[in-house]
Design an enzyme around this catalytic site. Structure first.
Site, mmCIF file in Angstrom:
data_model
loop_
_atom_site.group_PDB
_atom_site.id
_atom_site.type_symbol
_atom_site.label_atom_id
_atom_site.label_comp_id
_atom_site.label_asym_id
_atom_site.label_seq_id
_atom_site.Cartn_x
_atom_site.Cartn_y
_atom_site.Cartn_z
ATOM 1 N N CYS A 115 -15.075 14.999 -24.949
ATOM 2 C CA CYS A 115 -14.878 14.497 -23.630
ATOM 3 C C CYS A 115 -13.743 15.361 -22.820
ATOM 4 O O CYS A 115 -13.569 15.037 -21.725
ATOM 5 C CB CYS A 115 -14.464 12.832 -23.810
ATOM 6 N N HIS A 257 -11.495 10.844 -17.254
ATOM 7 C CA HIS A 257 -12.552 10.830 -18.198
ATOM 8 C C HIS A 257 -13.229 9.308 -17.859
ATOM 9 O O HIS A 257 -12.503 8.447 -18.274
ATOM 10 C CB HIS A 257 -12.344 11.287 -19.433
ATOM 11 N N ASN A 287 -20.409 6.653 -19.893
ATOM 12 C CA ASN A 287 -19.678 7.538 -20.600
ATOM 13 C C ASN A 287 -20.600 8.733 -20.575
ATOM 14 O O ASN A 287 -21.246 8.866 -21.778
ATOM 15 C CB ASN A 287 -19.018 7.279 -21.708
#
Length: 334
Positions: A115, A257, A287
């Site tokens: 990520c 993020h 996500n």
């Protein structure tokens, strides 16, 4: 011959998502969960999931849009960096993208930092530009995490979606718009979030063995990741700001993020950044790992929120564990 150091500008963006949408009500038919449970704990309402799209498909679409928005053609590109943890080919997918979009002059490689990948890739690209090696670089963040989700685990399957985002970075002889950055890793916390290889020992030949297998499913200690993020992300942003000789009040937009709405709000609060400066699209996409920051960036640019000259702080964090931040001004000096 000594290379002339140049500045970095981030001039355009592009993104792509799968057309198949999986909302919270759909998930409630798969596992023991509900729309309210997911929304209150994560902020996610739906996510885009690949059916027939490959990772390379999405990344190529995002890259082509970014190149077009920069007023360039694929043959103008010198380098393609693909940040991903879910390539179509374990040997890498960047070269597939290079071939797909017709960037015949570009070298291409994958970078894996989960990520944090887009942030790390952007910083990596900047070094090639500053050292005078390349002029036009496409940085892509793309992931298809649906491939590796345990769809029977309600704590993780509700989180992840698939997507891609890209930016074009260009060299400048006038100035440098990448104002500061910081990158960090802590492998001792690797078990908090991983997608591990699992193999079985097989005998080959006489008294010889190998291990063969494949990757398992995503596992995560949600509480540990939350504690890590709300502690380390404000810190790494402050370090990047220090390197940029800026304070938080100079930030026009904060793009974190897109892991969890609670994390985003907690980080902003610790930095005393008002909610109206936060760019978040977690509710729509979930996500998307390395894609989440460039996907949110491109959406905000398309909506006219982010404008030329705006100062943007981005921060990625996740498996590894890795985390990093970058501070930059949007657009060229022209």
């Amino acid at each position: 011959m000594e290379q002339i150091k140049k500045g970095v500008t981030i001039v355009s963006s592009g993104s792509a998502t799968a057309t198949q949408v999986l909302d919270n009500h759909d998930l409630s038919k798969i596992v023991d969960t509900s729309d309210d449970w997911i929304k209150t704990r994560t902020g996610i309402i739906k996510r885009h999931i690949c059916a027939n799209n490959s990772l390379s498909d999405l990344a190529s679409q995002a890259a082509q849009k970014a190149i077009s928005n920069a007023g360039l053609t694929p043959t103008d590109i010198d380098l393609i960096i693909l940040a991903t943890s879910t390539p179509d080919d374990l040997f890498g997918s960047a070269s597939q993208i290079q071939g797909s979009i017709g960037a015949t002059k570009a070298v291409a490689f994958d970078l894996t930092a989960a990520c944090s990948g887009f942030v790390f890739a952007l910083i990596t690209a900047s070094q090639f530009i500053r050292n005078g090696v390349y002029e036009n670089i496409v940085v892509i963040g793309a992931d298809c995490l649906s491939r590796w989700v345990d769809w029977s685990d309600r704590t993780t399957c509700v989180l992840f979606g698939d997507g891609a985002g890209a930016v074009v970075c260009q060299a400048s002889e006038i100035g440098d718009n990448l104002l500061g950055f910081e990158m960090c890793s802590n492998g001792k916390l690797n078990s908090a979030l991983n997608l591990a290889y699992k193999g079985e020992v097989k005998n080959i030949g006489h008294n010889k063995q190998i291990t063969q297998g494949g990757f398992g499913k995503i596992t995560m200690n949600g509480r540990e990741v939350y504690r890590f993020a709300v502690s380390k992300v404000p810190e790494v942003i402050e370090k990047a700001l220090f390197r940029a000789d800026l304070t938080t009040d100079k930030i026009d937009w904060l793009i974190l993020h897109q892991a969890n709405q609670r994390i985003i709000e907690a980080v902003a609060e610790r930095l005393s950044i008002p909610s109206w400066k936060i760019i978040a699209n977690l509710s729509e996409y979930g996500n998307t790992s390395a894609a989440s920051i460039p996907l949110a960036l491109d959406e905000a640019v398309s909506q006219g929120k982010i404008r030329h000259g705006n100062t943007i702080a981005i921060s990625g964090f996740g498996a590894g564990l890795t985390w990093g931040a970058a501070i930059f001004k949007w657009g060229s000096f022209e």
